[in-house]
Design an enzyme around this catalytic site. Structure first.
Site, short mmCIF file in Angstrom:
data_model
loop_
_atom_site.label_atom_id
_atom_site.label_comp_id
_atom_site.label_asym_id
_atom_site.label_seq_id
_atom_site.Cartn_x
_atom_site.Cartn_y
_atom_site.Cartn_z
N LEU A 60 0.82 -1.22 0.00
CA LEU A 60 0.00 0.00 0.00
C LEU A 60 0.85 1.26 0.00
O LEU A 60 0.32 2.36 -0.16
CB LEU A 60 -0.96 -0.01 1.20
N PHE A 82 -6.13 -1.72 8.67
CA PHE A 82 -5.30 -2.35 9.71
C PHE A 82 -3.82 -2.35 9.33
O PHE A 82 -2.96 -2.37 10.21
CB PHE A 82 -5.68 -3.83 9.89
N SER A 126 -4.75 2.66 18.75
CA SER A 126 -4.27 1.91 19.90
C SER A 126 -4.25 2.79 21.14
O SER A 126 -4.08 4.01 21.05
CB SER A 126 -2.85 1.45 19.59
N THR A 128 -1.94 3.04 22.86
CA THR A 128 -0.59 3.57 22.89
C THR A 128 -0.59 5.08 22.61
O THR A 128 0.36 5.78 22.99
CB THR A 128 0.31 2.79 21.88
N TYR A 151 6.51 3.47 17.05
CA TYR A 151 5.25 2.83 16.67
C TYR A 151 4.07 3.65 17.20
O TYR A 151 3.12 3.95 16.47
CB TYR A 151 5.20 1.38 17.23
N LYS A 155 0.85 5.93 15.36
CA LYS A 155 -0.60 5.85 15.64
C LYS A 155 -1.13 7.25 15.98
O LYS A 155 -2.22 7.62 15.55
CB LYS A 155 -0.90 4.85 16.76
N TYR A 178 -7.53 0.28 20.45
CA TYR A 178 -7.55 -1.03 21.11
C TYR A 178 -6.69 -1.00 22.36
O TYR A 178 -5.60 -0.44 22.34
CB TYR A 178 -6.98 -2.13 20.21
N ASN A 180 -5.48 -4.21 25.03
CA ASN A 180 -4.58 -5.34 24.76
C ASN A 180 -5.34 -6.52 24.15
O ASN A 180 -5.87 -7.36 24.89
CB ASN A 180 -3.87 -5.77 26.04
N ARG A 232 -3.17 -4.29 32.94
CA ARG A 232 -3.60 -3.98 31.57
C ARG A 232 -5.05 -4.38 31.38
O ARG A 232 -5.59 -5.21 32.13
CB ARG A 232 -2.76 -4.77 30.54
C1 WQD Z 1 1.50 -6.65 28.85
C2 WQD Z 1 2.10 -6.78 30.23
C3 WQD Z 1 4.46 -6.45 30.32
C4 WQD Z 1 5.63 -10.04 28.11
C5 WQD Z 1 1.53 -3.52 23.71
C6 WQD Z 1 1.77 -2.28 22.93
C7 WQD Z 1 0.52 -1.47 22.84
C8 WQD Z 1 -0.66 -2.30 22.33
C9 WQD Z 1 -0.77 -3.59 23.03
C10 WQD Z 1 -0.95 -2.13 19.94
C11 WQD Z 1 3.15 -5.72 30.53
C12 WQD Z 1 4.10 -7.85 30.72
C13 WQD Z 1 4.90 -9.05 28.73
C14 WQD Z 1 6.42 -10.92 28.92
C15 WQD Z 1 5.65 -9.75 30.87
N1 WQD Z 1 -0.52 -2.71 20.97
N2 WQD Z 1 4.90 -8.90 30.08
N3 WQD Z 1 6.39 -10.73 30.27
O1 WQD Z 1 3.06 -3.48 26.47
O2 WQD Z 1 0.71 -3.45 27.40
O3 WQD Z 1 1.06 -3.17 25.00
O4 WQD Z 1 0.49 -4.26 23.08
O5 WQD Z 1 -1.10 -1.04 19.66
O6 WQD Z 1 0.79 -0.42 22.01
O7 WQD Z 1 2.77 -1.52 23.60
O8 WQD Z 1 1.43 -5.38 26.00
O9 WQD Z 1 1.51 -7.83 26.01
O10 WQD Z 1 3.67 -6.54 25.70
O11 WQD Z 1 2.55 -6.54 27.91
O12 WQD Z 1 5.66 -9.64 32.10
O13 WQD Z 1 7.13 -11.80 28.42
O14 WQD Z 1 2.78 -8.04 30.31
O15 WQD Z 1 5.51 -5.94 31.09
O16 WQD Z 1 3.01 -5.37 31.87
P1 WQD Z 1 1.65 -3.81 26.32
P2 WQD Z 1 2.32 -6.64 26.33
#
Ligand code: WQD
Length: 351
Positions: A60, A82, A126, A128, A151, A155, A178, A180, A232
């Site tokens: 795209l 998306f 997001s 984010t 990233y 957004k 969104y 998580n 989260r």
């Molecule tokens: C969740 C929690 C980690 C992995 C990300 C993006 C956000 C959005 C959603 C799209 C945190 C903890 C993680 C591991 C852990 N995406 N963790 N061990 O960071 O909330 O959000 O995805 O836009 O922009 O930043 O999601 O799933 O990475 O983490 O303890 O091996 O799990 O520290 O507290 P996050 P995540």
């Protein structure tokens, strides 16, 4: 029948959204160059809806190729965009490819929407965009802080590009933020196919439980939360997918009061990392091999959605709870183990 173009339709949320759209009477075409996905996921989509979905394997960022999709489908009535790179860590290492890919593709799609008079546009955003907010429960009005990653910046900029553009043309847009997204379709025909070592919590849990990863770490247990780990708002991917169908119907039925509206998509419930692990262990019966580790840099302590606006305007109501999220995610991981083809697809993406 309204024809909808889903960009990034071979991705995690895109594929679940195609299913929901078709189940709700939309005609769907897909545009995905499979740079971070695999067309094989459309086989799973087709199993659920009993219908073939045409994919345009188009970059795209190339305007002429994007234009050609619209030339061939002058009856497109809505676009759900998306297609984007989404790895937070990779965006920190290679910011330019994130700005180049995520913004150029969006601009090209919006130019085509304008050129071909497509009335409805839904943008995949997001939580984010809130950066590191001052409040734990965020509403759509919560002031945005600087993005924590390139990233996240794409957004924030993407939202701005959409909202500025629709002021001066006849396109109406909805931005969906969104929280998580986790879990997989209950039919177990589609789910997430993470590329490389998973950065997100739920794929890390399921891949550790199945033995693809030797063990996982909980990033930080010394936060000021009920058990010390981060909070989260985990939301089932099918609930996210359905919100796109509702958003399109909302625009089609002219229920929007402005040309660009924004909605949070979360359950409104916050869970700690340890609570998620606990729910997973109970549902799967597997004792997870994890250890507590240091904080991950850039992590927000706690964030969850005030989702009242999506509930009242879009008539959206999340259907799946945390146990359903863990159950479907685990069944999908087990399927990947058994399904040689899907596993090969995923392995091909491993680096
Ligand atoms: C969740 C929690 C980690 C992995 C990300 C993006 C956000 C959005 C959603 C799209 C945190 C903890 C993680 C591991 C852990 N995406 N963790 N061990 O960071 O909330 O959000 O995805 O836009 O922009 O930043 O999601 O799933 O990475 O983490 O303890 O091996 O799990 O520290 O507290 P996050 P995540």
């Amino acid at each position: 029948m309204n024809k909808i173009l889903v960009t990034g339709g071979c991705g995690y949320i895109g594929s679940h959204t195609i299913v929901d759209l078709v189940e709700n009477g939309f005609d769907v075409i897909c545009a995905d160059n499979n740079s971070r996905s695999n067309e094989a996921i459309l086989n799973g989509v087709e199993k659920i809806i009993n219908k073939k979905i045409k994919n345009y394997k188009v970059d795209l960022c190339n305007y002429d190729d994007t234009y050609a999709i619209f030339q061939e489908n002058t009856d497109i009535r809505g676009i759900i965009h998306f297609a984007a790179y989404k790895s937070v860590g990779e965006s920190v290492e290679k910011p330019l490819i994130y700005f180049e890919n995520n913004l150029n593709s969006l601009i090209n799609i919006l130019k085509c929407a304008e050129e071909f008079n497509v009335p409805h546009f839904v943008f995949s955003s997001s939580c984010t965009v809130y950066g590191n907010p001052d409040e734990m429960i965020v509403t759509e009005e919560t002031p945005q802080k600087p993005a924590e990653s390139p990233y996240g910046a794409t957004k924030q900029m993407g939202e701005q590009i959409v909202s500025e553009t629709v002021k001066s043309n006849s396109v109406n847009a909805i931005l969906l933020r969104y929280f998580n997204p986790v879990g997989a379709h209950p039919s177990n025909n589609i789910g997430e196919l993470p590329i490389g070592k998973p950065a997100n919590l739920v794929p890390a849990i399921t891949q550790t439980a199945i033995g693809k990863l030797p063990m996982m770490q909980v990033f930080g247990t010394d936060y000021n939360t009920k058990d010390g780990s981060c909070v989260r708002d985990y939301i089932h991917v099918c609930d996210i997918a359905h919100a796109h169908t509702l958003a399109l119907n909302y625009l089609i039925n002219k229920k929007n009061s402005t040309a660009c509206e924004v909605y949070n998509l979360g359950t409104g419930d916050g869970y700690t990392v340890l609570e998620v692990i606990n729910a997973f262990e109970k549902i799967s019966g597997v004792k997870l091999n994890y250890q507590t580790g240091p904080r991950r840099s850039g992590d927000v302590i706690a964030i969850y959605a005030n989702n009242n606006k999506a509930k009242s305007h879009l008539d959206w109501q999340p259907q799946y709870n945390l146990n359903d999220m863990m159950d479907t995610a685990w069944k999908w991981e087990l399927k990947l183990k058994d399904d040689g083809n899907l596993f090969k697809v995923q392995k091909a993406g491993l680096n």
